[in-house]
Scaffold this motif. Sequence first.
Motif, short mmCIF file in Angstrom:
data_model
loop_
_atom_site.label_atom_id
_atom_site.label_comp_id
_atom_site.label_asym_id
_atom_site.label_seq_id
_atom_site.Cartn_x
_atom_site.Cartn_y
_atom_site.Cartn_z
N SER A 1 45.60 5.32 13.49
CA SER A 1 44.03 5.60 14.40
C SER A 1 44.75 7.19 13.40
O SER A 1 43.64 8.16 12.96
CB SER A 1 43.93 5.47 15.34
OG SER A 1 42.65 5.73 15.42
N PHE A 2 45.30 7.68 14.07
CA PHE A 2 45.49 9.75 14.21
C PHE A 2 45.37 10.12 13.25
O PHE A 2 45.02 10.26 12.39
CB PHE A 2 46.37 9.64 15.05
CG PHE A 2 46.80 11.04 15.07
CD1 PHE A 2 45.85 11.82 15.35
CD2 PHE A 2 47.91 11.73 14.86
CE1 PHE A 2 46.65 13.19 15.78
CE2 PHE A 2 48.06 13.11 14.14
CZ PHE A 2 47.51 14.05 15.38
N TYR B 1 57.17 20.47 15.86
CA TYR B 1 56.37 19.80 15.29
C TYR B 1 55.74 18.17 16.16
O TYR B 1 55.14 18.08 15.57
CB TYR B 1 56.13 19.80 13.97
CG TYR B 1 56.21 21.08 13.31
CD1 TYR B 1 54.32 21.77 13.38
CD2 TYR B 1 57.28 21.21 12.83
CE1 TYR B 1 54.53 22.79 12.87
CE2 TYR B 1 56.72 23.03 12.08
CZ TYR B 1 55.81 23.77 11.82
OH TYR B 1 55.33 24.91 12.16
N THR B 2 57.00 17.66 16.10
CA THR B 2 56.94 16.49 17.21
C THR B 2 55.66 16.80 18.58
O THR B 2 55.00 16.41 18.83
CB THR B 2 58.66 16.02 18.21
OG1 THR B 2 59.12 15.70 16.97
CG2 THR B 2 57.52 14.56 18.84
N THR B 3 55.92 17.86 19.27
CA THR B 3 55.58 19.24 20.52
C THR B 3 54.18 19.07 20.10
O THR B 3 53.26 18.46 20.63
CB THR B 3 56.13 19.62 20.74
OG1 THR B 3 57.14 19.26 21.59
CG2 THR B 3 55.52 20.31 22.53
N ARG B 4 54.10 19.43 18.64
CA ARG B 4 52.68 20.17 18.26
C ARG B 4 51.21 19.14 17.88
O ARG B 4 50.57 19.01 18.74
CB ARG B 4 52.91 21.11 17.11
CG ARG B 4 53.05 21.96 17.84
CD ARG B 4 53.41 23.25 16.45
NE ARG B 4 51.80 23.58 16.26
CZ ARG B 4 51.50 24.64 16.45
NH1 ARG B 4 52.01 25.48 17.54
NH2 ARG B 4 50.39 24.74 16.15
N VAL B 5 52.15 17.79 17.33
CA VAL B 5 51.30 16.63 16.88
C VAL B 5 50.70 16.01 18.10
O VAL B 5 49.89 15.75 17.97
CB VAL B 5 51.83 15.80 15.93
CG1 VAL B 5 53.16 14.95 17.09
CG2 VAL B 5 51.14 14.92 15.13
N GLN C 1 45.26 22.36 13.26
CA GLN C 1 47.15 22.46 13.51
C GLN C 1 48.25 21.44 13.90
O GLN C 1 48.59 20.85 13.52
CB GLN C 1 46.98 23.60 14.92
CG GLN C 1 46.46 24.90 15.26
CD GLN C 1 46.57 25.37 16.36
OE1 GLN C 1 45.45 24.98 17.20
NE2 GLN C 1 47.26 27.02 16.51
N ARG C 2 47.00 20.53 14.43
CA ARG C 2 47.84 18.62 15.15
C ARG C 2 47.74 18.29 13.23
O ARG C 2 48.85 17.49 13.01
CB ARG C 2 47.15 18.28 15.40
CG ARG C 2 46.72 18.82 17.09
CD ARG C 2 45.91 17.61 18.27
NE ARG C 2 46.45 16.33 18.30
CZ ARG C 2 46.26 15.16 18.75
NH1 ARG C 2 44.94 15.40 19.27
NH2 ARG C 2 47.30 14.20 19.06
#
Length: 305
Positions: free
Chosen positions: A45-46, A115-119, A128-129
């Motif tokens: 879904s994301f 980017y694991t943290t940011r997503v 940004q995500r």
Amino acid sequence: MKIILSLFLTASLGASSAYGWGADGHETVGFVAMSASFLAPKALSFVRSSLGCTYDESLGPAATWADEVRPEPAYAWSANLHFVDALDNAPTSCSVSQSRDCPDNQCILGAIANYTTRVADTHLSAVQRQEALKFLDHFIGDIAQPLHVENIAAGGNGIDAKCNGSSTNLHSVWDSGMINRLLPSKYNNSVTTWAAALVTRIKSGSYKCEASNWIACSSTTETVSKNHDSHVNHGIIPLECPLVWAKDSNMFGCSVVFNFTSGQDLCTSSYYDEAIPVIEMQIAKAGYRLAAWLNSIFDGATHLP
């Protein structure tokens, strides 16, 4: 926060020329991850909502974005994030160390952690995500390319090679040269056909028995620090799994990658026959890991065999 490189960018071939897999390889990684039974509900879904119609709601078309923006001045800081220069002694001995090879976290190991943290950060904007998702889509592909985890001759960019009669370099042969021969000869020159074949191998074919080992490391929070191999730098906490994946890819530098003679055409000889199975497996591995990683982020587990 986003990784920002210092204003100086190394003038090495590694920084300027190391592109991973080429567009066809990267798109195939994304399409493997998009297999109907690989992405769990929340992750799927994301991905669909984040990428939207611009990328056909798919990791396939989005996988090349990080290479496309890399030459732009606004993304110059991302150049060194596509690889890690493993200071090993390939092909005699192969190894990757976070503290030795990426002490400042300004490499692909730190990038995947960042980017694991940011997503997953809902305080960030949708733009940004989405950017974080596209970087993960690309970097999990890059880290499966053996010459993206090797320092020798700037990841093979400085090693002259021949492919289908044309002069090139070893890195380019692995990025695209051999793939450009493989696709028309076996998959009707279609990345979706190739991806479907790799998915079949994962589900019921030659990769089935080993696929679970590819995603044995799937924790999006387990850190490298427990092994005393690195420390927090630039606000990034290095993760164990990217290092595990890099070591896995790097080992091919001691078996296949540098195993050729001067003047040998790497795309028409026995070298091709030995290397192509590795390339196909690494592309499949990256796609499966990408799906498992996103599932772990959004659905709490890999939800894969």
